[in-house]
Design a protein around this motif. Structure first.
Motif, PDB file in Angstrom:
ATOM      1  N   ARG A  44      49.243  39.562  33.504  1.00 54.53           N
ATOM      2  CA  ARG A  44      49.292  40.556  32.437  1.00 54.53           C
ATOM      3  C   ARG A  44      48.618  41.869  32.782  1.00 54.53           C
ATOM      4  O   ARG A  44      48.738  42.838  32.025  1.00 54.53           O
ATOM      5  N   VAL A  45      47.876  41.930  33.877  1.00 53.90           N
ATOM      6  CA  VAL A  45      47.156  43.175  34.175  1.00 53.90           C
ATOM      7  C   VAL A  45      48.152  44.293  34.485  1.00 53.90           C
ATOM      8  O   VAL A  45      49.197  44.076  35.099  1.00 53.90           O
ATOM      9  N   VAL A  46      47.803  45.487  34.035  1.00 56.34           N
ATOM     10  CA  VAL A  46      48.624  46.679  34.256  1.00 56.34           C
ATOM     11  C   VAL A  46      47.820  47.646  35.129  1.00 56.34           C
ATOM     12  O   VAL A  46      46.696  48.011  34.761  1.00 56.34           O
ATOM     13  N   PRO A  47      48.352  48.050  36.271  1.00 55.62           N
ATOM     14  CA  PRO A  47      47.597  48.954  37.137  1.00 55.62           C
ATOM     15  C   PRO A  47      47.515  50.363  36.566  1.00 55.62           C
ATOM     16  O   PRO A  47      48.471  50.866  35.974  1.00 55.62           O
ATOM     17  N   VAL A  48      46.371  50.984  36.744  1.00 60.56           N
ATOM     18  CA  VAL A  48      46.175  52.386  36.369  1.00 60.56           C
ATOM     19  C   VAL A  48      45.994  53.178  37.664  1.00 60.56           C
ATOM     20  O   VAL A  48      45.149  52.841  38.498  1.00 60.56           O
ATOM     21  N   TYR A  49      46.805  54.221  37.824  1.00 59.00           N
ATOM     22  CA  TYR A  49      46.867  54.931  39.101  1.00 59.00           C
ATOM     23  C   TYR A  49      46.197  56.296  39.063  1.00 59.00           C
ATOM     24  O   TYR A  49      46.152  56.960  38.026  1.00 59.00           O
ATOM     25  N   GLU A  50      45.743  56.685  40.236  1.00 57.82           N
ATOM     26  CA  GLU A  50      45.339  58.055  40.504  1.00 57.82           C
ATOM     27  C   GLU A  50      46.342  58.600  41.524  1.00 57.82           C
ATOM     28  O   GLU A  50      46.646  57.924  42.514  1.00 57.82           O
ATOM     29  N   THR A  51      46.865  59.777  41.280  1.00 59.64           N
ATOM     30  CA  THR A  51      47.847  60.372  42.187  1.00 59.64           C
ATOM     31  C   THR A  51      47.169  61.332  43.145  1.00 59.64           C
ATOM     32  O   THR A  51      46.386  62.194  42.731  1.00 59.64           O
ATOM     33  N   ILE A  52      47.468  61.153  44.429  1.00 57.76           N
ATOM     34  CA  ILE A  52      46.866  61.967  45.487  1.00 57.76           C
ATOM     35  C   ILE A  52      47.982  62.704  46.219  1.00 57.76           C
ATOM     36  O   ILE A  52      49.033  62.131  46.516  1.00 57.76           O
ATOM     37  N   GLU A  53      47.768  63.956  46.507  1.00 54.79           N
ATOM     38  CA  GLU A  53      48.761  64.747  47.224  1.00 54.79           C
ATOM     39  C   GLU A  53      48.977  64.176  48.628  1.00 54.79           C
ATOM     40  O   GLU A  53      48.020  63.802  49.316  1.00 54.79           O
ATOM     41  N   GLY A  54      50.240  64.091  49.028  1.00 57.89           N
ATOM     42  CA  GLY A  54      50.560  63.593  50.355  1.00 57.89           C
ATOM     43  C   GLY A  54      50.376  64.652  51.423  1.00 57.89           C
ATOM     44  O   GLY A  54      49.848  65.732  51.172  1.00 57.89           O
TER      45      GLY A  54
END
Length: 431
Positions: A367-377
């Motif tokens: 049931r866990v939902v990932p929370v993301y941080e977006t990093i520039e490629g």
């Protein structure tokens, strides 16, 4: 000089083979301490590819002693075949550079048959994803105190009683599953056929290693799979059948915990796993396919395509804690070259509440939902880089952010399968 333990900090397949090979140049002894031939290592040395499953990675290096510890379950016929294949590639293997613990449990054909039957009979949703190589049943017999161990092959007059004890468990089980019973003579023949080819390598490994340690020899402990597949600390029941955490380097080799020095965790710059089980950051889109294709994400032994996803800092942070990891060897950074943006999972939501670990409950894991941080490629290339100066600035920022999130520094950075394409930040043997 510290002895070094190398463990996978994810679900395995992190590139441990290359890192162990790289570190083996400074080691005197390389020890496999758990698992079986269900996890393979691929080494690329001077353009030559070596595929290993049971043999320690140090076996391809002249002048190194390679050891299989008591924590490993050994399929004798598979091992004999692997030795022969490597010899055909020019690798010298003999009792002077390869030892097997006398108390290592053996995998027999009945273990492989039981493993395969269980996996094939399991319905969808309950398959573990075993390689069907008999690893689990062999470990079951070990803790059930009915294993045939390597030392038993040296005492053929005592084999019959041990085979009787083994089959007293397996034949009733086979009858219940509708499988034919096994004759004691068949097991005896199987064992005695392998005995002359494998017994020359047998030794009291615990004593040998202690003598070498006291003599100041540098020991490199090599784990199989990854910490998240640990039978206690992994994503149970979708785990392997042994303890993959660094602590088992001691129990799986016969040394005390004081013999363990620096613990190096291996982690990819993204995440993969094989088989069933939870995978919060798994990608089912074209980026996941791209990562898998670029990274040649197929099992060394099985050829199974690996599931791919973004880097999960929650899981790696948890591995750092449960294995006491001092530093990370980050691999396959080059696979992310050219992506416009990269995502990193920083924490989860469980039923709407923030959670900073993967829960032990199987239902909660699902049931866990990932929370993301977006990093520039980055647009430049990291492939083949051998110094920080060779890396795009944004790639360095990505590495630094991973260090912050997992709570451990990057000690080595691998930028291709070739051994020399490695950026050394901190030498584990000198820490």
């Amino acid at each position: 000089m510290a002895n070094v333990v190398v463990v996978g900090a994810q679900w395995g397949d992190e590139g441990k083979g290359k890192i162990v090979d790289w570190l083996s140049l400074e080691a005197d002894v390389v020890v496999r301490f758990q698992g079986g031939h269900n996890a393979g290592h691929t080494l690329v040395i001077n353009g030559v590819t070596y595929k290993l499953a049971l043999l320690p990675s140090g076996i391809v290096r002249p002048g190194k002693l390679s050891v299989i510890g008591n924590g490993v379950v050994v399929d004798p016929h598979f091992l004999i075949g692997e030795i022969e294949r490597l010899r055909e590639q020019g690798v010298e293997i003999g009792p002077d550079n390869f030892k097997i613990a006398e108390n290592a449990p053996l995998i027999l054909s009945l273990h492989r048959e039981l493993d395969a039957y269980r996996e094939e009979a399991a319905g969808n949703g309950v398959k573990i994803g075993t390689t069907k190589r008999g690893i689990g049943p062999a470990y079951e017999d070990k803790v059930g105190r009915r294993s045939v161990r390597l030392m038993d092959l040296a005492e053929p007059d005592t084999l019959d009683d041990k085979i009787t004890r083994l089959l007293a468990h397996h034949n009733p089980l086979r009858r219940g599953l509708g499988l034919p019973e096994i004759a004691p003579a068949a097991v005896r023949d199987e064992l005695l056929d392998a005995a002359p080819k494998i017994l020359p390598y047998m030794d009291a490994v615990w004593e040998l290693l202690e003598d070498l340690r006291r003599a100041g020899k540098r020991i490199l402990f090599e784990g199989a799979q990854g910490v998240l597949l640990d039978v206690d600390h992994g994503t149970y029941p979708y785990v392997t059948s042994s303890n993959t955490v660094s602590a088992s380097a001691a129990s799986g080799s016969g040394l005390g915990p004081g013999a363990i020095g620096y613990v190096l965790g291996i982690a990819k710059a993204y995440t993969t796993r094989v088989g069933g089980g939870p995978f919060p950051t798994e990608l089912h889109d074209e980026i996941g396919t791209l990562i898998g294709d670029r990274g040649h994400e197929f099992g060394t032994n099985t050829g199974r395509r690996r599931r791919c996803g973004w880097f999960d800092a929650v899981l790696t942070r948890q591995a750092v804690k449960t294995s006491g990891i001092y530093g990370i060897a980050l691999t396959k950074l080059d696979i992310l070259d050219g992506l416009d943006e990269i995502r990193v999972c920083t924490h989860y939501l469980l039923d709407g509440a923030r959670i900073d670990r993967l829960p032990a409950s199987q239902s909660a894991q699902a049931r866990v939902v990932p929370v993301y941080e977006t990093i520039e490629g980055w647009k430049g290339t990291t492939g083949g880089a051998r110094s920080w100066a060779d890396l795009p600035a944004q790639a360095i920022k990505y590495v630094r952010r991973i260090e912050e999130l997992i709570g451990a520094p990057v000690a080595l950075l691998s930028t291709s399968p070739e051994r020399d394409d490695t950026i050394l930040v901190r030498n584990p043997f000198e820490d």
